[in-house]
Design a protein around this motif. Sequence first.
Motif, short mmCIF file in Angstrom:
data_model
loop_
_atom_site.label_atom_id
_atom_site.label_comp_id
_atom_site.label_asym_id
_atom_site.label_seq_id
_atom_site.Cartn_x
_atom_site.Cartn_y
_atom_site.Cartn_z
N GLY A 50 -11.17 -1.94 4.73
CA GLY A 50 -11.03 -2.79 3.57
C GLY A 50 -9.60 -2.79 3.07
N LEU A 51 -9.43 -2.48 1.80
CA LEU A 51 -8.09 -2.45 1.21
C LEU A 51 -7.53 -1.04 1.15
CD1 LEU A 51 -8.51 -5.00 -1.73
CD2 LEU A 51 -7.72 -5.42 0.62
N ALA A 52 -8.25 -0.07 1.70
CA ALA A 52 -7.78 1.32 1.70
C ALA A 52 -6.68 1.50 2.74
CB ALA A 52 -8.93 2.28 1.97
N GLY A 53 -5.75 2.37 2.45
CA GLY A 53 -4.68 2.69 3.38
C GLY A 53 -3.41 1.92 3.10
N GLN A 54 -2.29 2.53 3.44
CA GLN A 54 -0.99 1.92 3.24
C GLN A 54 -0.10 2.18 4.44
OE1 GLN A 54 -1.23 4.99 1.09
NE2 GLN A 54 -3.06 4.04 0.24
N ILE A 55 0.75 1.20 4.72
CA ILE A 55 1.73 1.33 5.79
C ILE A 55 3.08 0.94 5.21
CG2 ILE A 55 2.40 0.59 8.11
CD1 ILE A 55 -0.50 -0.20 8.59
N THR A 56 4.04 1.83 5.30
CA THR A 56 5.36 1.57 4.71
C THR A 56 6.46 1.90 5.69
OG1 THR A 56 5.59 3.81 3.76
CG2 THR A 56 4.46 2.16 2.41
N ALA A 57 7.62 1.30 5.46
CA ALA A 57 8.81 1.61 6.26
C ALA A 57 10.03 1.46 5.37
CB ALA A 57 8.92 0.68 7.46
#
Length: 260
Positions: A50-57
Amino acid sequence: MTDTFLSSKHTLMQQAQQQMQAALPIHDRTIREKLALTCRILFEHGHDSGLAGQITARADAPGTYYTQPFGQGFDEISASSLVEVDEHLTVVRGEGMPNPANRFHSWIYRARPDVACIIHTHPRHTSALSMLETPLAVSHMDLCPLFDDCAFLADWPGVPVGNEEGEIITAALGGKRTILLAHHGLLIAGRSIEEACVLALLFERAAQMQLLAMAAGVIRPIPQALAREAHDWILTPKRSQASFAYYARRALRHHSDCLD
């Protein structure tokens, strides 16, 4: 010509690394493009929750990073839809808001200047393993990039939107690249987007293999020296780039829109 049948393993490994540097191509993509591809790749490999989790750079400006706007799933992210935020989660470029749980990413970036990309997801097998409060077991050759490089947080600190969770998770991660968060999921702190993406895929596979092995019997350890050798052999920038390029080609067959 050198008779390679007389060469030592060390020599052959060095020669192979040199060949990889020359033979494997480098795909010149922007940070945004690689991050959008990572979102689609992970979606295709079961990291969707769903909307859980994050990906960043990390972005170019100090103290800023790219992330997906809250409200969009990994399968909807494109290079142009990413937002750039500062470490206080204030949007400095783009439209929308970041996930409030990105706060612990800011803590990790502050503590780890070597980290270029953070992936936090709740894939099914990793989440199931996290419910057992059991560390990740690395007992297979393919999983050796995780050997002695995976921390474990046994206590769940609650939803990671406060500074307390950022401090706890950052301290538990230490100098390692990955961590299993009990009752939560996985976190990858990669030196590059490519490395983080490949390790996230490998982590979920490791959790699946561990659950299968635990159901069948007792997991046996592998020799530490050989595991460290395999860790260093597999987890190189060139290998990560090549693996990422393969997964990107697969993702682009169905997600060409992610590159706008």
